[in-house]
Write a protein that holds these residues in place. Structure first.
Motif, PDB file in Angstrom:
ATOM      1  N   ARG A 166      -0.718  10.916  -0.498  1.00 29.61           N
ATOM      2  CA  ARG A 166      -0.753   9.590  -1.360  1.00 29.61           C
ATOM      3  C   ARG A 166      -1.810   8.708  -1.663  1.00 29.61           C
ATOM      4  O   ARG A 166      -1.982   8.124  -2.543  1.00 29.61           O
ATOM      5  CB  ARG A 166       0.519   8.734  -0.562  1.00 29.61           C
ATOM      6  CG  ARG A 166       1.101   7.737  -1.417  1.00 29.61           C
ATOM      7  CD  ARG A 166       1.764   6.569  -0.702  1.00 29.61           C
ATOM      8  NE  ARG A 166       1.072   5.912   0.249  1.00 29.61           N
ATOM      9  CZ  ARG A 166       0.127   4.916   0.037  1.00 29.61           C
ATOM     10  NH1 ARG A 166       0.096   4.362  -1.367  1.00 29.61           N
ATOM     11  NH2 ARG A 166      -0.639   4.338   0.998  1.00 29.61           N
ATOM     12  N   ARG A 169      -3.908  10.334  -3.987  1.00 28.65           N
ATOM     13  CA  ARG A 169      -3.808  10.537  -5.376  1.00 28.65           C
ATOM     14  C   ARG A 169      -4.059   8.821  -5.821  1.00 28.65           C
ATOM     15  O   ARG A 169      -4.524   8.758  -6.891  1.00 28.65           O
ATOM     16  CB  ARG A 169      -2.117  10.625  -5.476  1.00 28.65           C
ATOM     17  CG  ARG A 169      -1.896  12.214  -5.279  1.00 28.65           C
ATOM     18  CD  ARG A 169      -0.395  12.238  -5.835  1.00 28.65           C
ATOM     19  NE  ARG A 169       0.500  11.520  -4.873  1.00 28.65           N
ATOM     20  CZ  ARG A 169       1.052  12.135  -3.768  1.00 28.65           C
ATOM     21  NH1 ARG A 169       0.931  13.169  -3.544  1.00 28.65           N
ATOM     22  NH2 ARG A 169       2.003  11.291  -3.029  1.00 28.65           N
ATOM     23  N   ASP A 170      -3.671   7.929  -5.006  1.00 31.52           N
ATOM     24  CA  ASP A 170      -4.031   6.347  -5.481  1.00 31.52           C
ATOM     25  C   ASP A 170      -5.647   6.311  -5.695  1.00 31.52           C
ATOM     26  O   ASP A 170      -5.940   5.622  -6.767  1.00 31.52           O
ATOM     27  CB  ASP A 170      -3.530   5.622  -4.372  1.00 31.52           C
ATOM     28  CG  ASP A 170      -1.896   5.294  -4.400  1.00 31.52           C
ATOM     29  OD1 ASP A 170      -1.303   5.818  -5.361  1.00 31.52           O
ATOM     30  OD2 ASP A 170      -1.726   4.991  -3.126  1.00 31.52           O
ATOM     31  N   ASP A 173      -6.338   8.024  -9.021  1.00 27.01           N
ATOM     32  CA  ASP A 173      -5.802   7.196 -10.026  1.00 27.01           C
ATOM     33  C   ASP A 173      -6.683   5.818 -10.142  1.00 27.01           C
ATOM     34  O   ASP A 173      -6.946   5.705 -11.390  1.00 27.01           O
ATOM     35  CB  ASP A 173      -4.375   6.755 -10.035  1.00 27.01           C
ATOM     36  CG  ASP A 173      -3.598   7.796 -10.074  1.00 27.01           C
ATOM     37  OD1 ASP A 173      -3.885   9.080 -10.235  1.00 27.01           O
ATOM     38  OD2 ASP A 173      -2.309   7.771  -9.399  1.00 27.01           O
ATOM     39  N   VAL A 174      -6.990   5.318  -9.363  1.00 25.07           N
ATOM     40  CA  VAL A 174      -7.783   3.842  -9.340  1.00 25.07           C
ATOM     41  C   VAL A 174      -9.033   4.236  -9.889  1.00 25.07           C
ATOM     42  O   VAL A 174      -9.620   3.589 -10.876  1.00 25.07           O
ATOM     43  CB  VAL A 174      -7.854   3.151  -7.973  1.00 25.07           C
ATOM     44  CG1 VAL A 174      -8.876   1.987  -8.265  1.00 25.07           C
ATOM     45  CG2 VAL A 174      -6.414   2.489  -7.736  1.00 25.07           C
ATOM     46  N   GLU A 217      -7.923  -3.093  -6.598  1.00 19.23           N
ATOM     47  CA  GLU A 217      -6.821  -2.031  -6.207  1.00 19.23           C
ATOM     48  C   GLU A 217      -7.402  -0.874  -5.202  1.00 19.23           C
ATOM     49  O   GLU A 217      -6.681  -0.323  -4.517  1.00 19.23           O
ATOM     50  CB  GLU A 217      -6.470  -1.191  -7.557  1.00 19.23           C
ATOM     51  CG  GLU A 217      -5.782  -1.877  -8.646  1.00 19.23           C
ATOM     52  CD  GLU A 217      -5.631  -1.082  -9.551  1.00 19.23           C
ATOM     53  OE1 GLU A 217      -5.042   0.079  -9.398  1.00 19.23           O
ATOM     54  OE2 GLU A 217      -5.304  -1.452 -11.013  1.00 19.23           O
ATOM     55  N   THR A 221      -5.585  -0.035  -1.534  1.00 14.15           N
ATOM     56  CA  THR A 221      -5.378   1.283  -1.374  1.00 14.15           C
ATOM     57  C   THR A 221      -5.919   1.571   0.052  1.00 14.15           C
ATOM     58  O   THR A 221      -5.003   2.186   0.792  1.00 14.15           O
ATOM     59  CB  THR A 221      -5.911   1.991  -2.272  1.00 14.15           C
ATOM     60  OG1 THR A 221      -5.204   1.946  -3.872  1.00 14.15           O
ATOM     61  CG2 THR A 221      -5.526   3.580  -2.130  1.00 14.15           C
ATOM     62  N   ARG A 232       1.347  -3.425  -2.180  1.00 16.21           N
ATOM     63  CA  ARG A 232       1.990  -2.369  -2.954  1.00 16.21           C
ATOM     64  C   ARG A 232       1.339  -2.358  -4.516  1.00 16.21           C
ATOM     65  O   ARG A 232       0.996  -3.314  -4.961  1.00 16.21           O
ATOM     66  CB  ARG A 232       3.520  -2.819  -3.261  1.00 16.21           C
ATOM     67  CG  ARG A 232       3.965  -1.682  -4.065  1.00 16.21           C
ATOM     68  CD  ARG A 232       5.604  -1.770  -3.870  1.00 16.21           C
ATOM     69  NE  ARG A 232       6.109  -2.809  -4.707  1.00 16.21           N
ATOM     70  CZ  ARG A 232       6.516  -2.804  -6.155  1.00 16.21           C
ATOM     71  NH1 ARG A 232       6.183  -1.693  -6.609  1.00 16.21           N
ATOM     72  NH2 ARG A 232       6.990  -3.594  -6.555  1.00 16.21           N
ATOM     73  N   PRO A 233       0.913  -1.128  -4.944  1.00 15.51           N
ATOM     74  CA  PRO A 233       0.010  -0.953  -6.250  1.00 15.51           C
ATOM     75  C   PRO A 233       1.119  -1.428  -7.106  1.00 15.51           C
ATOM     76  O   PRO A 233       2.395  -1.479  -7.113  1.00 15.51           O
ATOM     77  CB  PRO A 233       0.015   0.475  -6.249  1.00 15.51           C
ATOM     78  CG  PRO A 233       0.072   0.993  -4.982  1.00 15.51           C
ATOM     79  CD  PRO A 233       1.090   0.288  -4.099  1.00 15.51           C
ATOM     80  N   THR A 267       6.168   2.361  -8.901  1.00 15.42           N
ATOM     81  CA  THR A 267       4.698   2.724  -8.588  1.00 15.42           C
ATOM     82  C   THR A 267       4.096   4.210  -9.240  1.00 15.42           C
ATOM     83  O   THR A 267       3.301   4.241  -9.934  1.00 15.42           O
ATOM     84  CB  THR A 267       4.273   2.701  -7.298  1.00 15.42           C
ATOM     85  OG1 THR A 267       4.595   1.321  -6.616  1.00 15.42           O
ATOM     86  CG2 THR A 267       2.861   3.136  -7.082  1.00 15.42           C
ATOM     87  N   ARG A 271       1.577   4.762 -11.968  1.00 12.39           N
ATOM     88  CA  ARG A 271       0.399   5.785 -12.099  1.00 12.39           C
ATOM     89  C   ARG A 271       0.208   6.841 -12.956  1.00 12.39           C
ATOM     90  O   ARG A 271      -1.094   7.090 -13.584  1.00 12.39           O
ATOM     91  CB  ARG A 271       0.466   6.134 -10.438  1.00 12.39           C
ATOM     92  CG  ARG A 271       0.061   5.168  -9.591  1.00 12.39           C
ATOM     93  CD  ARG A 271      -1.170   4.590  -9.558  1.00 12.39           C
ATOM     94  NE  ARG A 271      -1.754   3.848  -8.342  1.00 12.39           N
ATOM     95  CZ  ARG A 271      -2.439   2.886  -8.445  1.00 12.39           C
ATOM     96  NH1 ARG A 271      -3.199   2.476  -9.584  1.00 12.39           N
ATOM     97  NH2 ARG A 271      -2.706   2.368  -7.323  1.00 12.39           N
ATOM     98  N   ARG A 330       2.974  13.458  -7.653  1.00 10.15           N
ATOM     99  CA  ARG A 330       3.921  12.109  -7.617  1.00 10.15           C
ATOM    100  C   ARG A 330       5.304  12.383  -8.023  1.00 10.15           C
ATOM    101  O   ARG A 330       6.094  11.802  -7.536  1.00 10.15           O
ATOM    102  CB  ARG A 330       3.172  10.969  -8.559  1.00 10.15           C
ATOM    103  CG  ARG A 330       1.836  10.465  -7.974  1.00 10.15           C
ATOM    104  CD  ARG A 330       1.348   9.353  -8.889  1.00 10.15           C
ATOM    105  NE  ARG A 330       0.141   8.692  -8.222  1.00 10.15           N
ATOM    106  CZ  ARG A 330       0.149   7.981  -7.265  1.00 10.15           C
ATOM    107  NH1 ARG A 330       1.378   7.606  -6.888  1.00 10.15           N
ATOM    108  NH2 ARG A 330      -0.974   7.576  -6.852  1.00 10.15           N
TER     109      ARG A 330
END
Length: 363
Positions: A166, A169-170, A173-174, A217, A221, A232-233, A267, A271, A330
């Motif tokens: 997770r 992935r975050d 993405d960021v 962000e 994360t 929380r994103p 979320t 994303r 996701r």
């Protein structure tokens, strides 16, 4: 061995008129030796002591303590899990003693003593069976404890792996989204700087805002690594801000109630939109995209279309890249699906379907 000869000495004191003969000494010595190896060969010792008693007591007038070896052999056999042979020998020995005493003349013991000897043998078998079952229960309990600990370790490793995925992935993405936007806006600023320097300011301002948001962000994360409770994103509520930073002409179509979504669904949807817009900005060659969000029938549908180079020969969209893979993961984590590929009429489409019950408690 000490107990056997001590019992023989006591028997000699009880019957002083009966001398201690070689049979008494030999039987006591054989019984003591058999008892020493009873744990290694329980059945052999049980049969051996039974035969010794069968030979010794009819021939001896002293009646030494050899029967104690038989009791101990019965207990050991049952304690080692040989309960049935021990019970059969107990029944056979009791029957043989009873028949011999009823037929013999004169009788050596009365009826109550016959029953008492049988009860002692049965008690020895019962005690051995209890200790055997108790050890088996303890072993089973220990195995259950080890299995439970192993299961907890496996669950902890699985959760740690899911959390690392997770976070990965975050981070993708960021960093991927915001750095792509910074790259696009920096290219636009450089292009305008020579001929229209006044038009470079908005691009530089976008770069400043995007880099600030990326840092914010990123800190949120990475907070899970520091304290396990990151902010929380952002979800679909921040979709307008996300669109404003992407530098694209985006048309948004929303159908159904998309507020009050479960946090993980909210979320994931945001994303997926973010990564899809990043792909549009980086690979499509166009500056326009369409976002469709629909919540219907317990499912949240998210689609991002563009009219760019969405052909099968255009791997630039990253159909099998880490971005598409991250979006699929996701959706799959929440029981959904995601497809990404060229549209029949041209362009590229990312489409995700994520289960989304009406009530968050149903998730």
């Amino acid at each position: 061995m000490v107990i056997m000869f001590a019992g023989l000495w006591v028997a000699a004191l009880v019957k002083p008129s009966v001398p201690v003969g070689p049979l008494d000494v030999g039987a006591s010595l054989a019984g003591a030796c058999a008892v020493l190896v009873r744990r290694r060969w329980p059945l052999a010792v049980l049969l051996g002591t039974a035969l010794l008693c069968t030979v010794y007591y009819p021939l001896s007038a002293l009646d030494g303590p050899l029967v104690a070896a038989l009791f101990l052999a019965l207990y050991t056999a049952a304690d080692r899990g040989r309960v049935l042979p021990a019970l059969l020998l107990t029944a056979a020995a009791s029957a043989a003693i009873g028949i011999e005493e009823l037929r013999g003349d004169p009788r050596h013991v009365d009826d109550s003593m016959i029953m008492l000897v049988g009860g002692w043998m049965l008690a020895a078998v019962a005690i051995g069976g209890v200790t055997h079952n108790h050890r088996a229960y303890l072993r089973e309990a220990e195995q259950r404890v080890r299995a439970a600990e192993h299961g907890k370790e496996e669950e902890a490793r699985r959760r740690a792996l899911e959390e690392r995925l997770r976070i990965a992935r975050d981070l993708h993405d960021v960093l991927g989204h915001n750095l792509s936007l910074i790259n696009v806006q920096a290219g636009a600023a450089l292009h305008r700087l020579a001929d229209h320097p006044e038009q470079a300011a908005p691009a530089l301002a976008t770069i400043k805002e995007t880099s600030r948001d990326a840092l914010r962000e990123l800190r949120a994360t990475l907070g899970v690594l520091r304290q396990g409770d990151p902010d929380r994103p952002p979800g679909l509520a921040g979709l307008g801000e996300l669109i404003g930073r992407c530098g694209l002409d985006v048309r948004t179509e929303v159908a159904g109630e998309v507020t009050g979504l479960p946090p993980e669904v909210d979320t994931a949807a945001a994303r997926i939109v973010q990564e899809a817009l990043t792909n549009v900005a980086r690979h499509s060659g166009v500056r326009a995209a369409t976002i469709r969000i629909c919540r219907s029938g317990g499912t949240l549908l998210v689609e991002v279309d563009d009219a760019g180079r969405g052909t099968a020969s255009a791997p630039g969209h990253g159909i099998t890249g880490s971005g598409i893979t991250g979006m699929r993961e996701r959706a799959a984590v929440l029981g959904g699906t995601l497809t990404a590929g060229p549209r029949p009429g041209g362009g590229f489409r990312v489409s995700a379907a994520i289960p989304c019950p009406s009530n968050a408690s149903d998730v």
